[in-house]
Design a protein around this motif. Structure first.
Motif, PDB file in Angstrom:
ATOM      1  N   LYS A  68     -10.780  12.371  -1.151  1.00 46.18           N
ATOM      2  CA  LYS A  68     -10.452  10.985  -1.509  1.00 46.18           C
ATOM      3  C   LYS A  68      -8.956  10.780  -1.731  1.00 46.18           C
ATOM      4  CE  LYS A  68     -14.804   9.811  -3.768  1.00 46.18           C
ATOM      5  NZ  LYS A  68     -15.404   9.282  -5.000  1.00 46.18           N
ATOM      6  N   ASN A  69      -8.202  11.862  -1.867  1.00 49.07           N
ATOM      7  CA  ASN A  69      -6.783  11.760  -2.213  1.00 49.07           C
ATOM      8  C   ASN A  69      -5.905  11.437  -1.006  1.00 49.07           C
ATOM      9  OD1 ASN A  69      -7.815  12.603  -4.645  1.00 49.07           O
ATOM     10  ND2 ASN A  69      -6.167  14.047  -5.028  1.00 49.07           N
ATOM     11  N   VAL A 118       0.836  -1.197   0.000  1.00 47.38           N
ATOM     12  CA  VAL A 118       0.000   0.000   0.000  1.00 47.38           C
ATOM     13  C   VAL A 118       0.875   1.254   0.000  1.00 47.38           C
ATOM     14  CG1 VAL A 118      -1.704   1.324   1.326  1.00 47.38           C
ATOM     15  CG2 VAL A 118      -1.984  -1.165   1.048  1.00 47.38           C
ATOM     16  N   LEU A 119       1.908   1.254   0.830  1.00 47.16           N
ATOM     17  CA  LEU A 119       2.822   2.401   0.877  1.00 47.16           C
ATOM     18  C   LEU A 119       3.459   2.636  -0.491  1.00 47.16           C
ATOM     19  CD1 LEU A 119       4.211   4.543   2.728  1.00 47.16           C
ATOM     20  CD2 LEU A 119       6.012   2.834   3.117  1.00 47.16           C
ATOM     21  N   HIS A 120       3.908   1.566  -1.127  1.00 41.52           N
ATOM     22  CA  HIS A 120       4.532   1.691  -2.441  1.00 41.52           C
ATOM     23  C   HIS A 120       3.515   2.177  -3.479  1.00 41.52           C
ATOM     24  CE1 HIS A 120       7.464   1.167  -5.555  1.00 41.52           C
ATOM     25  NE2 HIS A 120       6.613   0.405  -6.227  1.00 41.52           N
ATOM     26  N   ALA A 125     -10.048   3.586  -2.881  1.00 42.97           N
ATOM     27  CA  ALA A 125     -10.763   2.712  -3.821  1.00 42.97           C
ATOM     28  C   ALA A 125      -9.812   2.162  -4.889  1.00 42.97           C
ATOM     29  CB  ALA A 125     -11.921   3.456  -4.471  1.00 42.97           C
ATOM     30  N   ARG A 126      -8.898   2.979  -5.352  1.00 42.15           N
ATOM     31  CA  ARG A 126      -7.923   2.518  -6.356  1.00 42.15           C
ATOM     32  C   ARG A 126      -6.928   1.540  -5.744  1.00 42.15           C
ATOM     33  NH1 ARG A 126      -4.978   7.119  -8.866  1.00 42.15           N
ATOM     34  NH2 ARG A 126      -4.228   5.505 -10.269  1.00 42.15           N
ATOM     35  N   TYR A 149      -8.417  -1.615   2.348  1.00 39.34           N
ATOM     36  CA  TYR A 149      -7.158  -1.298   3.027  1.00 39.34           C
ATOM     37  C   TYR A 149      -7.217   0.074   3.693  1.00 39.34           C
ATOM     38  CZ  TYR A 149      -5.288  -5.598   1.315  1.00 39.34           C
ATOM     39  OH  TYR A 149      -5.085  -6.933   1.094  1.00 39.34           O
ATOM     40  N   GLN A 150      -8.430   0.567   3.914  1.00 41.38           N
ATOM     41  CA  GLN A 150      -8.599   1.812   4.656  1.00 41.38           C
ATOM     42  C   GLN A 150      -7.902   1.767   6.023  1.00 41.38           C
ATOM     43  OE1 GLN A 150     -10.283   4.840   3.668  1.00 41.38           O
ATOM     44  NE2 GLN A 150      -9.072   5.487   5.429  1.00 41.38           N
ATOM     45  N   PRO A 151      -7.956   0.636   6.763  1.00 38.61           N
ATOM     46  CA  PRO A 151      -7.244   0.607   8.046  1.00 38.61           C
ATOM     47  C   PRO A 151      -5.731   0.827   7.910  1.00 38.61           C
ATOM     48  CG  PRO A 151      -8.860  -1.151   7.977  1.00 38.61           C
ATOM     49  CD  PRO A 151      -8.800  -0.562   6.589  1.00 38.61           C
TER      50      PRO A 151
END
Length: 141
Positions: free
Chosen positions: A89-90, A41-43, A53-54, A71-73
Motif C-alpha cells: 500500500k505504500n 498528489v505529488l506534494h 487511500a490516505r 487518484y490511483q490513476p
C-alpha cells in the motif's frame, strides 16, 4: 446579514478561485507536464501521505469535483514516469520523483507568491481561518 445584496457572494468567489487556481497552476507547471491535482498528489507523497487511500481522503473534495473515485490513476502515471514506487500500500518517491517535486515546488511557490501579492500573512491566515470555520459550521448541520 453579513453578505451584501450582490450576485457575487462567497460561493461565487470560491468557485471562481478554484477554477483560476486550477488554470494558473496548470500553466505554471506545464513544463513539468503536471496539472494542479497531479501536483497536489505529488506534494502529498513528498510530505508523507504514503497510501492511495490516505491521498484520496486528503483530497476528497477534489475527487468530488473531478468526478473521480480515486487518484490511483495519478499514482499509476507517476509509476510510469519513474517518480514513485509502490510497495504493497505504500507509495514512495524515487530520486527522480524527489527531483520532479523540487522543480515543481519552486514553480508553485513562485505562482503562489504572485497570486498573494498585496495580501499579508495575517490576512491570509485570517481568511483561511474564516473559511475553515464556515466549513465547520456547515459540517455540523
Amino acid at each position: 446579514m453579513l453578505q451584501k445584496n450582490t450576485t457575487k457572494r462567497l460561493g461565487y468567489w470560491l468557485l471562481h478561485l478554484h477554477r483560476l487556481f486550477d488554470e494558473a497552476t496548470g500553466r505554471a507547471l506545464a513544463g513539468e507536464q503536471l496539472d494542479r491535482r497531479q501536483w497536489q498528489v505529488l506534494h502529498a507523497i513528498s510530505i508523507g501521505v504514503d497510501e492511495v487511500a490516505r491521498i484520496d481522503s486528503a483530497f476528497a473534495p477534489f475527487l468530488a469535483v473531478d468526478r473521480a473515485s480515486s487518484y490511483q490513476p495519478v499514482i499509476d502515471d507517476f509509476v510510469n514516469r519513474g517518480w514513485v514506487t509502490v510497495n504493497g500500500k505504500n507509495v514512495v518517491l524515487t530520486e527522480a520523483g524527489n527531483a520532479a517535486h523540487e522543480r515543481a515546488e519552486k514553480l508553485v511557490n513562485a505562482h503562489a507568491a504572485r497570486s498573494l501579492t498585496g495580501i499579508s500573512q495575517e490576512e491570509f491566515l485570517a481568511a483561511n481561518d474564516v473559511l475553515a470555520r464556515i466549513a465547520a459550521n456547515l459540517e455540523s448541520e
